[in-house]
Design a protein around this motif. Structure first.
Motif, PDB file in Angstrom:
ATOM      1  N   PHE A  21       0.825  -1.209   0.000  1.00  0.00           N
ATOM      2  CA  PHE A  21       0.000   0.000   0.000  1.00  0.00           C
ATOM      3  C   PHE A  21       0.862   1.262   0.000  1.00  0.00           C
ATOM      4  CE2 PHE A  21      -3.365  -2.735   1.920  1.00  0.00           C
ATOM      5  CZ  PHE A  21      -4.389  -2.416   1.046  1.00  0.00           C
ATOM      6  N   GLY A  22       2.033   1.208   0.610  1.00  0.00           N
ATOM      7  CA  GLY A  22       2.887   2.385   0.729  1.00  0.00           C
ATOM      8  C   GLY A  22       3.689   2.708  -0.520  1.00  0.00           C
ATOM      9  N   CYS A  23       4.301   1.694  -1.125  1.00  0.00           N
ATOM     10  CA  CYS A  23       5.212   1.974  -2.243  1.00  0.00           C
ATOM     11  C   CYS A  23       4.804   1.336  -3.563  1.00  0.00           C
ATOM     12  CB  CYS A  23       6.630   1.544  -1.895  1.00  0.00           C
ATOM     13  SG  CYS A  23       6.866  -0.243  -1.729  1.00  0.00           S
ATOM     14  N   GLY A  24       3.955   0.329  -3.519  1.00  0.00           N
ATOM     15  CA  GLY A  24       3.521  -0.313  -4.757  1.00  0.00           C
ATOM     16  C   GLY A  24       4.379  -1.467  -5.223  1.00  0.00           C
ATOM     17  N   ARG A  25       5.424  -1.794  -4.465  1.00  0.00           N
ATOM     18  CA  ARG A  25       6.277  -2.919  -4.866  1.00  0.00           C
ATOM     19  C   ARG A  25       5.660  -4.237  -4.415  1.00  0.00           C
ATOM     20  NH1 ARG A  25      11.897  -1.515  -2.198  1.00  0.00           N
ATOM     21  NH2 ARG A  25      10.445  -0.827  -0.580  1.00  0.00           N
ATOM     22  N   THR A  26       6.078  -5.307  -5.063  1.00  0.00           N
ATOM     23  CA  THR A  26       5.692  -6.652  -4.668  1.00  0.00           C
ATOM     24  C   THR A  26       6.664  -7.154  -3.594  1.00  0.00           C
ATOM     25  OG1 THR A  26       7.100  -7.705  -6.320  1.00  0.00           O
ATOM     26  CG2 THR A  26       4.830  -7.172  -7.000  1.00  0.00           C
ATOM     27  N   LEU A  27       6.282  -8.209  -2.884  1.00  0.00           N
ATOM     28  CA  LEU A  27       7.200  -8.782  -1.892  1.00  0.00           C
ATOM     29  C   LEU A  27       8.520  -9.235  -2.512  1.00  0.00           C
ATOM     30  CD1 LEU A  27       4.933 -10.734   0.602  1.00  0.00           C
ATOM     31  CD2 LEU A  27       6.340  -8.731   1.062  1.00  0.00           C
ATOM     32  N   PRO A  28       8.518  -9.899  -3.678  1.00  0.00           N
ATOM     33  CA  PRO A  28       9.806 -10.276  -4.276  1.00  0.00           C
ATOM     34  C   PRO A  28      10.677  -9.057  -4.605  1.00  0.00           C
ATOM     35  CG  PRO A  28       8.063 -11.611  -5.216  1.00  0.00           C
ATOM     36  CD  PRO A  28       7.390 -10.545  -4.385  1.00  0.00           C
ATOM     37  N   GLU A  29      10.067  -7.970  -5.061  1.00  0.00           N
ATOM     38  CA  GLU A  29      10.848  -6.757  -5.345  1.00  0.00           C
ATOM     39  C   GLU A  29      11.441  -6.180  -4.061  1.00  0.00           C
ATOM     40  OE1 GLU A  29       8.561  -5.082  -9.311  1.00  0.00           O
ATOM     41  OE2 GLU A  29       7.779  -4.528  -7.335  1.00  0.00           O
ATOM     42  N   ILE A  30      10.633  -6.139  -3.017  1.00  0.00           N
ATOM     43  CA  ILE A  30      11.117  -5.621  -1.736  1.00  0.00           C
ATOM     44  C   ILE A  30      12.264  -6.486  -1.217  1.00  0.00           C
ATOM     45  CG2 ILE A  30      10.496  -5.262   0.694  1.00  0.00           C
ATOM     46  CD1 ILE A  30       7.629  -4.537  -0.402  1.00  0.00           C
ATOM     47  N   ARG A  51       1.376   1.363 -11.978  1.00  0.00           N
ATOM     48  CA  ARG A  51       1.008   0.094 -11.339  1.00  0.00           C
ATOM     49  C   ARG A  51      -0.023   0.334 -10.240  1.00  0.00           C
ATOM     50  NH1 ARG A  51       5.745  -3.342  -8.493  1.00  0.00           N
ATOM     51  NH2 ARG A  51       6.483  -3.439 -10.628  1.00  0.00           N
ATOM     52  N   MET A  52       0.219   1.340  -9.407  1.00  0.00           N
ATOM     53  CA  MET A  52      -0.713   1.645  -8.314  1.00  0.00           C
ATOM     54  C   MET A  52      -2.064   2.111  -8.869  1.00  0.00           C
ATOM     55  SD  MET A  52       0.777   1.227  -5.230  1.00  0.00           S
ATOM     56  CE  MET A  52       0.243   2.440  -4.044  1.00  0.00           C
ATOM     57  N   ALA A  53      -2.032   2.955  -9.883  1.00  0.00           N
ATOM     58  CA  ALA A  53      -3.273   3.462 -10.476  1.00  0.00           C
ATOM     59  C   ALA A  53      -4.074   2.324 -11.103  1.00  0.00           C
ATOM     60  CB  ALA A  53      -2.965   4.534 -11.512  1.00  0.00           C
ATOM     61  N   GLU A  54      -3.410   1.453 -11.841  1.00  0.00           N
ATOM     62  CA  GLU A  54      -4.104   0.326 -12.475  1.00  0.00           C
ATOM     63  C   GLU A  54      -4.689  -0.629 -11.440  1.00  0.00           C
ATOM     64  OE1 GLU A  54      -1.206  -1.308 -15.179  1.00  0.00           O
ATOM     65  OE2 GLU A  54      -1.739   0.146 -16.747  1.00  0.00           O
ATOM     66  N   ALA A  55      -4.057  -0.712 -10.279  1.00  0.00           N
ATOM     67  CA  ALA A  55      -4.548  -1.584  -9.211  1.00  0.00           C
ATOM     68  C   ALA A  55      -5.643  -0.907  -8.394  1.00  0.00           C
ATOM     69  CB  ALA A  55      -3.391  -1.992  -8.293  1.00  0.00           C
ATOM     70  N   GLY A  56      -5.874   0.382  -8.650  1.00  0.00           N
ATOM     71  CA  GLY A  56      -6.894   1.111  -7.906  1.00  0.00           C
ATOM     72  C   GLY A  56      -6.457   1.486  -6.503  1.00  0.00           C
ATOM     73  N   LEU A  57      -5.149   1.572  -6.295  1.00  0.00           N
ATOM     74  CA  LEU A  57      -4.613   1.935  -4.980  1.00  0.00           C
ATOM     75  C   LEU A  57      -4.218   3.406  -4.983  1.00  0.00           C
ATOM     76  CD1 LEU A  57      -2.348  -1.165  -4.269  1.00  0.00           C
ATOM     77  CD2 LEU A  57      -4.672  -0.743  -3.460  1.00  0.00           C
ATOM     78  N   GLU A  58      -4.690   4.126  -3.982  1.00  0.00           N
ATOM     79  CA  GLU A  58      -4.348   5.537  -3.830  1.00  0.00           C
ATOM     80  C   GLU A  58      -2.996   5.651  -3.128  1.00  0.00           C
ATOM     81  OE1 GLU A  58      -6.021   8.340  -4.773  1.00  0.00           O
ATOM     82  OE2 GLU A  58      -7.426   7.035  -5.827  1.00  0.00           O
ATOM     83  N   PRO A  59      -2.135   6.558  -3.586  1.00  0.00           N
ATOM     84  CA  PRO A  59      -0.872   6.768  -2.864  1.00  0.00           C
ATOM     85  C   PRO A  59      -1.150   7.213  -1.431  1.00  0.00           C
ATOM     86  CG  PRO A  59      -0.856   7.911  -4.976  1.00  0.00           C
ATOM     87  CD  PRO A  59      -2.251   7.403  -4.758  1.00  0.00           C
ATOM     88  N   LEU A  60      -0.411   6.654  -0.493  1.00  0.00           N
ATOM     89  CA  LEU A  60      -0.555   7.026   0.911  1.00  0.00           C
ATOM     90  C   LEU A  60       0.508   8.058   1.280  1.00  0.00           C
ATOM     91  CD1 LEU A  60      -1.019   3.488   2.502  1.00  0.00           C
ATOM     92  CD2 LEU A  60      -2.792   5.156   1.933  1.00  0.00           C
ATOM     93  N   ALA A  61       0.227   8.809   2.311  1.00  0.00           N
ATOM     94  CA  ALA A  61       1.208   9.765   2.819  1.00  0.00           C
ATOM     95  C   ALA A  61       2.271   9.007   3.595  1.00  0.00           C
ATOM     96  CB  ALA A  61       0.520  10.779   3.721  1.00  0.00           C
ATOM     97  N   PRO A  62       3.509   9.470   3.527  1.00  0.00           N
ATOM     98  CA  PRO A  62       4.565   8.823   4.314  1.00  0.00           C
ATOM     99  C   PRO A  62       4.239   8.868   5.801  1.00  0.00           C
ATOM    100  CG  PRO A  62       5.511  10.354   2.751  1.00  0.00           C
ATOM    101  CD  PRO A  62       4.014  10.563   2.724  1.00  0.00           C
ATOM    102  N   ARG A  63       4.692   7.859   6.499  1.00  0.00           N
ATOM    103  CA  ARG A  63       4.513   7.806   7.951  1.00  0.00           C
ATOM    104  C   ARG A  63       5.397   8.884   8.569  1.00  0.00           C
ATOM    105  NH1 ARG A  63       5.002   2.070  10.355  1.00  0.00           N
ATOM    106  NH2 ARG A  63       2.958   1.981   9.409  1.00  0.00           N
ATOM    107  N   PRO A  64       4.870   9.658   9.515  1.00  0.00           N
ATOM    108  CA  PRO A  64       5.678  10.711  10.146  1.00  0.00           C
ATOM    109  C   PRO A  64       6.879  10.122  10.870  1.00  0.00           C
ATOM    110  CG  PRO A  64       3.374  10.864  10.837  1.00  0.00           C
ATOM    111  CD  PRO A  64       3.518   9.614  10.037  1.00  0.00           C
ATOM    112  N   LYS A  65       7.995  10.842  10.809  1.00  0.00           N
ATOM    113  CA  LYS A  65       9.197  10.385  11.504  1.00  0.00           C
ATOM    114  C   LYS A  65       9.054  10.657  12.993  1.00  0.00           C
ATOM    115  CE  LYS A  65      12.037  11.015   7.561  1.00  0.00           C
ATOM    116  NZ  LYS A  65      13.205  10.573   7.049  1.00  0.00           N
ATOM    117  N   ARG A  66       9.576   9.754  13.773  1.00  0.00           N
ATOM    118  CA  ARG A  66       9.537   9.921  15.233  1.00  0.00           C
ATOM    119  C   ARG A  66      10.616  10.890  15.666  1.00  0.00           C
ATOM    120  NH1 ARG A  66       8.425   3.904  17.660  1.00  0.00           N
ATOM    121  NH2 ARG A  66       6.470   3.591  16.566  1.00  0.00           N
TER     122      ARG A  66
END
Length: 67
Positions: A21-30, A51-66
C-alpha cells in the motif's frame, strides 16, 4: 538527488493486488531491492505510479518520523 527507494515506511500488503500500500512494490521486489542495481531500481520506481493506479490503490502519505 532522489533516494533510490520508494519506501515511505507504510509497509502493508494489499491482499488483492499483492502490492505494498505504501510503495507499490511486490514482496519479491522488496526482498531483492538491495541486490538490484541502480538502473533496475529506477525502472521499478518509474513503473510504480501506473502500477498503483491500475490496481486502484491511492498513494498514501509517508509515515511521520519519530522525534
Amino acid at each position: 538527488m532522489r533516494p533510490e527507494t520508494p519506501c515511505i515506511a507504510v509497509c502493508m500488503m494489499d491482499p488483492r493486488t499483492k502490492l505494498c500500500f505504501g510503495c507499490g512494490r511486490t514482496l519479491p521486489e522488496i526482498a531483492r531491492w538491495h541486490k538490484m542495481d541502480s538502473a533496475e531500481r529506477q525502472d521499478v520506481m518509474a513503473s510504480l505510479p501506473v502500477r498503483m493506479a491500475e490496481a486502484g490503490l491511492e498513494p498514501l502519505a509517508p509515515r511521520p518520523k519519530r522525534a
